[in-house]
Scaffold this motif. Structure first.
Motif, PDB file in Angstrom:
ATOM      1  N   GLU A 152      12.633   6.011   7.221  1.00  0.00           N
ATOM      2  CA  GLU A 152      13.085   6.171   8.606  1.00  0.00           C
ATOM      3  C   GLU A 152      11.863   6.012   9.501  1.00  0.00           C
ATOM      4  OE1 GLU A 152      14.830   9.691  11.562  1.00  0.00           O
ATOM      5  OE2 GLU A 152      14.501  10.088   9.422  1.00  0.00           O
ATOM      6  N   PHE A 153      11.984   5.200  10.525  1.00  0.00           N
ATOM      7  CA  PHE A 153      10.873   4.943  11.433  1.00  0.00           C
ATOM      8  C   PHE A 153      11.026   5.807  12.690  1.00  0.00           C
ATOM      9  CE2 PHE A 153       8.386   1.209   9.950  1.00  0.00           C
ATOM     10  CZ  PHE A 153       9.013   1.076   8.721  1.00  0.00           C
ATOM     11  N   VAL A 154       9.962   6.516  13.034  1.00  0.00           N
ATOM     12  CA  VAL A 154      10.011   7.471  14.138  1.00  0.00           C
ATOM     13  C   VAL A 154       8.854   7.181  15.096  1.00  0.00           C
ATOM     14  CG1 VAL A 154      10.038   9.919  14.740  1.00  0.00           C
ATOM     15  CG2 VAL A 154      10.863   9.188  12.489  1.00  0.00           C
ATOM     16  N   ASN A 155       9.149   6.940  16.353  1.00  0.00           N
ATOM     17  CA  ASN A 155       8.068   6.702  17.321  1.00  0.00           C
ATOM     18  C   ASN A 155       7.244   7.976  17.496  1.00  0.00           C
ATOM     19  OD1 ASN A 155       6.435   5.581  19.236  1.00  0.00           O
ATOM     20  ND2 ASN A 155       7.939   5.679  20.882  1.00  0.00           N
ATOM     21  N   PHE A 186       0.834  -1.200   0.000  1.00  0.00           N
ATOM     22  CA  PHE A 186       0.000   0.000   0.000  1.00  0.00           C
ATOM     23  C   PHE A 186       0.874   1.257   0.000  1.00  0.00           C
ATOM     24  CE2 PHE A 186      -2.132   3.419   2.333  1.00  0.00           C
ATOM     25  CZ  PHE A 186      -3.257   3.602   1.528  1.00  0.00           C
ATOM     26  N   VAL A 187       1.895   1.253   0.843  1.00  0.00           N
ATOM     27  CA  VAL A 187       2.748   2.439   0.944  1.00  0.00           C
ATOM     28  C   VAL A 187       3.531   2.651  -0.354  1.00  0.00           C
ATOM     29  CG1 VAL A 187       4.743   3.428   2.156  1.00  0.00           C
ATOM     30  CG2 VAL A 187       2.923   2.304   3.454  1.00  0.00           C
ATOM     31  N   LEU A 188       4.129   1.582  -0.846  1.00  0.00           N
ATOM     32  CA  LEU A 188       5.025   1.717  -1.994  1.00  0.00           C
ATOM     33  C   LEU A 188       4.248   1.925  -3.302  1.00  0.00           C
ATOM     34  CD1 LEU A 188       7.502  -1.167  -1.076  1.00  0.00           C
ATOM     35  CD2 LEU A 188       7.946   1.286  -0.884  1.00  0.00           C
ATOM     36  N   ALA A 245      12.153  -4.088   7.168  1.00  0.00           N
ATOM     37  CA  ALA A 245      12.701  -4.855   6.047  1.00  0.00           C
ATOM     38  C   ALA A 245      11.865  -4.641   4.779  1.00  0.00           C
ATOM     39  CB  ALA A 245      12.734  -6.341   6.413  1.00  0.00           C
ATOM     40  N   ALA A 246      10.543  -4.488   4.946  1.00  0.00           N
ATOM     41  CA  ALA A 246       9.663  -4.335   3.785  1.00  0.00           C
ATOM     42  C   ALA A 246       9.686  -2.913   3.228  1.00  0.00           C
ATOM     43  CB  ALA A 246       8.236  -4.717   4.167  1.00  0.00           C
ATOM     44  N   LEU A 247      10.117  -1.956   4.034  1.00  0.00           N
ATOM     45  CA  LEU A 247      10.137  -0.548   3.616  1.00  0.00           C
ATOM     46  C   LEU A 247      11.530   0.029   3.870  1.00  0.00           C
ATOM     47  CD1 LEU A 247       6.670   0.293   5.192  1.00  0.00           C
ATOM     48  CD2 LEU A 247       7.170   0.308   2.740  1.00  0.00           C
ATOM     49  N   GLY A 304       2.609   5.443  -3.589  1.00  0.00           N
ATOM     50  CA  GLY A 304       3.677   5.826  -4.508  1.00  0.00           C
ATOM     51  C   GLY A 304       4.889   6.406  -3.814  1.00  0.00           C
ATOM     52  N   LEU A 305       5.143   5.971  -2.590  1.00  0.00           N
ATOM     53  CA  LEU A 305       6.292   6.484  -1.849  1.00  0.00           C
ATOM     54  C   LEU A 305       7.432   5.466  -1.896  1.00  0.00           C
ATOM     55  CD1 LEU A 305       4.417   7.771   1.338  1.00  0.00           C
ATOM     56  CD2 LEU A 305       5.271   9.143  -0.576  1.00  0.00           C
ATOM     57  N   ALA A 306       8.637   5.957  -2.143  1.00  0.00           N
ATOM     58  CA  ALA A 306       9.798   5.070  -2.144  1.00  0.00           C
ATOM     59  C   ALA A 306      10.660   5.287  -0.910  1.00  0.00           C
ATOM     60  CB  ALA A 306      10.630   5.289  -3.405  1.00  0.00           C
TER      61      ALA A 306
END
Lengths: 132, 406
Positions: B148-151, B105-107, B142-144, B111-113
């Protein structure tokens, strides 16, 4: 019995005629959806596709071909051997998905409602004398 | 039941406005996507009951997409305000597991890379809080890989502290349902009716009455109403009922939980099953006094530590401070939002109540007070959802405060 090469243009023509003749729109729940099956790693090294679109339960478009599959609401990727096993009736499509041998892209919630319709399509295609 | 609210309904919540508010907060924090995993966020945004493990993907613009276990997706689609095509499912199938479905869904659809994804991590006191597990975090990373992951859970938490009119109206109705449960329990145990009843049966009597009044669930982490009697009432806070029969000369704690449109009724009432001793009566009167004192002191600007001082000062004056359990409250919101006070996670002990949190007008909490005298085999609990105002609080359960002898 004369057989036709799986996914060849001749097979596609037979498949389309058979689907038009045997798929009863009244039993397709008025479904409108499109699906591309992407066959990876065919014997000649190419990728092939089977594209199917229904509109209000009736078959609106059916294609088989090589290369990039048409845009579709659902895309199912898998190996040629996996799809051939399903068409021969040796492997259920649900089990293939659960084993990860097929990978579905698209809205799973809607796909679930269409699963029985996909099974009907597979049963029609299984009736074509086919050379794999 | 199907989503049926219009702005004319007293229970109307402007969910699209909540999405826009969250998207504005995302923009301010440089987030391209918000990946929610907590039930409280589902309730707050979806306005639907989402008990299965679920995820909500909020893009920078447009409607969110919801993903839940495939067997419950159709029901949620029926109950939420979200368009049907935004309610998705995950399943144990190739390409449809949680990480695959959401990353696709995200990619592909968004349409976000690359970019920044807000996710929900933290620590909780009740087990189903729903923070992203370590395994899920690693799977999504791993899938994205470009992200960057931000809490970022504090974005939703901050939005949900002050309750709007529709939310408060839902809590009022849930409290009315709880009061019906209390009336049914009182009727059942009065006049010697308690004989032969067990704690679990008391919970069931209340549950049936509340369901008949419109409640859809006894929602709490004990999975039911909390009932305890005798020495168990003095053992602590969490009291799932047992098959223990009620007995003469014992206290009975009846803590009922209803749910109305995701708002949670939560009211505790206490009894003494006669004949009560003078010591039991004295303890009971002390507890009622303490609750009245604290409720009378609560208003916007109060703090947890300030209210604790009020409570302990009064307990000292009454000579019962040895029996008072610290703390006067726990947080509350729509289903899944049950524990933390306020929204900040940077309290002196992270993810616990900030003792200096100043309550604001329109904030809701559960006034939660507990009294325990293990030596006397006796304990009481009071809980009631309260809406905090400038000059005081509105207690939403109207069931009379008191500890009756039956």
């Amino acid at each position: 019995m004369e057989t036709t090469k799986y996914l060849s243009p001749a097979w596609g023509a037979i498949a389309k005629a058979k689907l038009l003749a045997e798929l009863d729109p009244a039993k397709m729940n008025g479904a409108s959806a499109s699906m591309s099956n992407v066959y990876e790693g065919c014997a000649d090294g190419k990728d092939r596709y089977l594209f199917l679109e229904c509109s209000d339960g009736a078959l609106a478009r059916f294609e088989v071909g090589e290369g990039e599959a048409p845009e579709a609401e659902f895309r199912i990727h898998g190996s040629y051997d996996t799809f051939a096993s399903i068409t021969r009736g040796e492997l259920g499509s649900q089990k293939a998905l659960m084993l990860g041998k097929l990978r579905l892209k698209g809205n799973m919630a809607k796909a679930l409602r269409l699963a029985s319709l996909a099974d009907r399509v597979n049963k029609v295609l299984a009736g074509i004398p086919t050379e794999y | 039941m199907p989503y049926d609210l219009t702005p004319a309904s007293p229970y109307w919540i402007d969910n699209r406005a909540r999405v826009r508010q969250l998207q504005a907060a995302m923009a301010a924090n440089g987030l391209d996507v918000y990946l929610a995993s907590r039930p409280r966020t589902m309730s707050f945004i979806m306005d639907a009951f989402c008990p299965w493990r679920s995820y909500l993907v909020v893009p920078a613009k447009g409607d969110p997409a919801f993903f839940t276990f495939v067997i419950d997706a159709t029901r949620v689609a029926d109950e939420t305000w979200l368009p049907e095509d935004r309610v998705r499912a995950y399943a144990p199938m190739g390409g449809q597991d949680q990480a695959s479905a959401i990353s696709s869904f995200v990619l592909e659809e968004l349409g976000l890379a690359k970019g920044r994804i807000g996710y929900e991590d933290g620590m909780s006191t009740w087990t189903p809080e729903g923070y992203l597990s370590h395994y899920e975090y690693e799977a999504f990373r791993a899938a994205l890989p470009g992200f960057e992951f931000v809490n970022s859970h504090e974005l939703v938490d901050a939005m949900s502290v002050i309750k709007d009119a529709g939310t408060i109206a839902r809590f009022r109705e849930a409290s009315r349902q709880v009061d019906e449960g209390h009336r049914a329990v009182r009727e059942a145990i009065s006049g010697g009716g308690w004989k032969g009843l067990t704690e679990t049966v008391i919970g069931g009597i209340a549950a049936l009455a509340m369901r008949r009044a419109g409640s859809v669930s006894e929602w709490n982490f004990a999975g039911l109403n909390e009932i305890s009697s005798g020495r168990r009432s003095a053992l602590g806070a969490c009291t799932p009922p047992t098959t223990k029969p009620l007995a003469a000369g014992e206290p009975l704690m009846v803590d009922l939980h209803s749910m109305h449109r995701l708002a949670l009724g939560d009211h505790s009432h206490n009894y003494l099953i006669g004949p009560a001793t003078k010591a039991q009566r004295r303890h009971a009167d002390n507890f009622v006094d303490l609750v009245s004192t604290v409720l009378g002191a609560w208003k916007a600007g109060s703090t947890p530590s300030g209210l604790a001082e009020v409570m302990f000062s009064r307990a000292e004056a009454l000579g019962c401070s040895d029996f008072v359990v610290p703390g006067c409250e726990h947080g509350i919101g729509l289903f899944g939002d049950e524990w933390r006070i306020g929204s900040a996670a940077d309290s002196p002990i992270p993810y616990w109540t900030d003792p200096d949190h100043a309550y604001a007008e329109g904030e809701m909490v559960i006034c939660a007070m507990q009294y325990a005298s293990p030596g006397d085999g006796l304990g009481f609990r009071y809980e009631n959802p309260i809406v905090i105002g400038a000059g005081g609080v509105e207690a939403l359960s109207k069931y009379p405060l008191g500890i009756e002898e039956v």
